[in-house]
Design a protein around this motif. Structure first.
Motif, short mmCIF file in Angstrom:
data_model
loop_
_atom_site.label_atom_id
_atom_site.label_comp_id
_atom_site.label_asym_id
_atom_site.label_seq_id
_atom_site.Cartn_x
_atom_site.Cartn_y
_atom_site.Cartn_z
N ARG A 273 32.86 16.95 137.36
CA ARG A 273 33.07 16.12 136.17
C ARG A 273 33.51 16.99 134.98
O ARG A 273 34.37 16.59 134.20
CB ARG A 273 31.78 15.37 135.85
CG ARG A 273 31.98 14.21 134.91
CD ARG A 273 30.83 13.23 135.01
NE ARG A 273 30.84 12.50 136.28
CZ ARG A 273 29.91 11.61 136.64
NH1 ARG A 273 28.89 11.36 135.83
NH2 ARG A 273 30.00 10.99 137.79
N ALA A 274 32.93 18.19 134.86
CA ALA A 274 33.34 19.10 133.79
C ALA A 274 34.80 19.51 133.96
O ALA A 274 35.57 19.56 132.98
CB ALA A 274 32.44 20.33 133.77
N ARG A 275 35.21 19.79 135.19
CA ARG A 275 36.59 20.18 135.44
C ARG A 275 37.56 19.03 135.17
O ARG A 275 38.65 19.22 134.64
CB ARG A 275 36.77 20.67 136.88
CG ARG A 275 36.06 21.97 137.18
CD ARG A 275 36.55 23.10 136.31
NE ARG A 275 37.95 23.43 136.56
CZ ARG A 275 38.71 24.13 135.74
NH1 ARG A 275 38.21 24.57 134.59
NH2 ARG A 275 39.96 24.40 136.04
N ALA A 276 37.15 17.79 135.54
CA ALA A 276 38.00 16.63 135.26
C ALA A 276 38.16 16.42 133.76
O ALA A 276 39.26 16.13 133.28
CB ALA A 276 37.39 15.39 135.91
N LEU A 277 37.06 16.61 133.02
CA LEU A 277 37.14 16.46 131.57
C LEU A 277 37.99 17.58 130.96
O LEU A 277 38.75 17.35 130.01
CB LEU A 277 35.73 16.48 130.98
CG LEU A 277 35.62 16.29 129.46
CD1 LEU A 277 36.24 14.98 129.03
CD2 LEU A 277 34.15 16.36 129.02
N TRP A 278 37.89 18.78 131.52
CA TRP A 278 38.70 19.90 131.03
C TRP A 278 40.19 19.59 131.15
O TRP A 278 40.97 19.92 130.27
CB TRP A 278 38.35 21.16 131.83
CG TRP A 278 39.22 22.34 131.49
CD1 TRP A 278 40.31 22.79 132.18
CD2 TRP A 278 39.07 23.21 130.37
NE1 TRP A 278 40.85 23.90 131.55
CE2 TRP A 278 40.10 24.18 130.44
CE3 TRP A 278 38.16 23.28 129.32
CZ2 TRP A 278 40.26 25.18 129.50
CZ3 TRP A 278 38.32 24.28 128.37
CH2 TRP A 278 39.35 25.22 128.47
#
Length: 393
Positions: A273-278
């Motif tokens: 999820r952090a990578r998708a938001l990044w």
């Protein structure tokens, strides 16, 4: 036995020829006194009665025997015994004791040894200048032993720190691996890295080039690693008091994305999820974006074509406008939907005059008509505009 300064003899030549044998005879008493003095003065040395303590006392005795054997022949130096004292320092670190305790022991021990040897020299009839030469030689010798032992301690400490960092980097990779390892594997890897496995974690990502990040005041229990070329930070207990503020302060000046709070064994979900938001954020704008504040955008990002289809359906009346006019009206419409039609709040959010807001809203009502009063249409309009806003730098 006075020294002649004009001839500048080597200091150890001025010592009594039988002093080495006298010092050797006093070594057992010196070792006993060390045990009696060090324990009460420095708590950690109370363990000198055990096996490790016996090794320490034996090392002291060996050092004194070596000192006694050389003071009549050459400058006292650890020489070939250097490796022995390096090993003492390494073992002291592995025993879990501190460098401060080691150095305190050396300082106190040096005074004990000197009192005994000074007494031996005085009883042997050595003159004051001779005793001074002996003091210089003894303290130089003990200082060298201390320095070499500290060198061994520091080398062992550095090696342990490097190994711990390697194990923690491995733990980061294990926690965010897909598929997720079994709980038992996570617990074992965390134990090897001296990192208590928490109940919950959140994963942060930021640019791979994050030089100086370790020098910032990050939470002490934060894991820092690199996964697939991206910085990966794992924060235990992310919802604890003050944790978010501490993280934001430490990452000030960096663009970063924080995944959702999950159980430790589900860290891979927070990482994804952090990578998708990044991928959604503008890396040129510093600040911490939180996945839980952008769940709708993340959901829509899974299939961008849905947003395009919804936009063609709901924003068709705006397509004939000039790009700049269309962008202004879309921003106004999103503020209108977010603030439930509250004019002053819309004006504040857009940083425009309330009269400008009223003009734009009238224009939107002309273009969109009944859609502004239809709950389902309003929801779809807000979804589209939020997604576009998130994707726009």
């Amino acid at each position: 036995m006075a020294l002649d300064a004009r001839s500048t003899p080597r200091p150890w030549h001025a010592l009594p020829t039988d002093l080495g044998a006298l010092v050797c005879a006093a070594i057992p008493a010196i070792a006993d006194e060390l045990v009696d003095v060090l324990g009460p003065a420095i708590p950690v040395y109370r363990s000198l009665e055990g096996p490790f303590g016996r090794d320490v006392v034996a090392a002291v005795a060996d050092a004194l025997h070596d000192f006694a054997g050389v003071i009549e022949h050459r400058p006292p130096t650890v020489g070939a015994d250097r490796a022995l004292y390096v090993a003492v320092g390494e073992r002291w670190f592995r025993s879990g004791h501190s460098l401060d305790d080691l150095q305190s022991g050396y300082h106190l021990g040096a005074r004990v040894v000197w009192r005994r040897i000074a007494a031996v020299a005085t009883d042997a009839g050595a003159e004051a200048e001779t005793v001074a030469v002996l003091a210089d030689a003894l303290f130089a010798y003990l200082d060298e032993i201390a320095a070499v032992t500290v060198e061994g301690f520091v080398a062992a400490q550095a090696a342990a720190a490097g190994e711990l960092e390697r194990r923690r980097a491995q733990l980061v990779a294990t926690l965010v691996a897909d598929p997720t390892p079994e709980r038992a594997v996570l617990e074992r890897t965390a134990a090897d890295a001296s990192w208590p496995l928490p109940r919950s974690v959140a994963v942060i990502t930021l640019a791979a080039d994050h030089g100086g990040l370790r020098d910032r005041r990050l939470p002490g229990d934060l894991l820092i690693g690199s996964v697939d070329g991206a910085a990966c930070l794992i924060l235990p207990d992310p919802d604890g008091p003050g944790r978010r503020q501490q993280l934001e302060l430490a990452l000030r000046g960096h663009a970063a994305a924080l995944g959702s709070t999950v159980a430790a064994e589900h860290a891979a979900r927070s990482w994804a999820r952090a990578r998708a938001l990044w991928r959604l954020l503008d890396p040129g704008v510093p600040g911490l974006l939180v996945a839980d504040d952008h769940l709708l955008e993340l959901l829509l990002a899974e299939d961008p074509s849905l947003v395009d289809d919804l936009a063609r359906l709901r924003l068709a009346p705006l397509t004939a406008l000039a790009p700049r006019s269309r962008e202004r009206l879309e921003s106004t419409l999103l503020a209108y939907l977010r603030h439930r039609g509250n004019g002053p709040r819309i004006a504040a959010a857009l940083q425009v005059h309330p009269q400008t807001v009223r003009y734009r809203l009238a224009r939107l009502r002309d273009l969109l008509g009944a859609a502004l009063d239809d709950p389902e249409a309003r929801f779809e309009l807000e979804v589209v505009l939020r997604a576009r806003s998130a994707a726009r730098p």
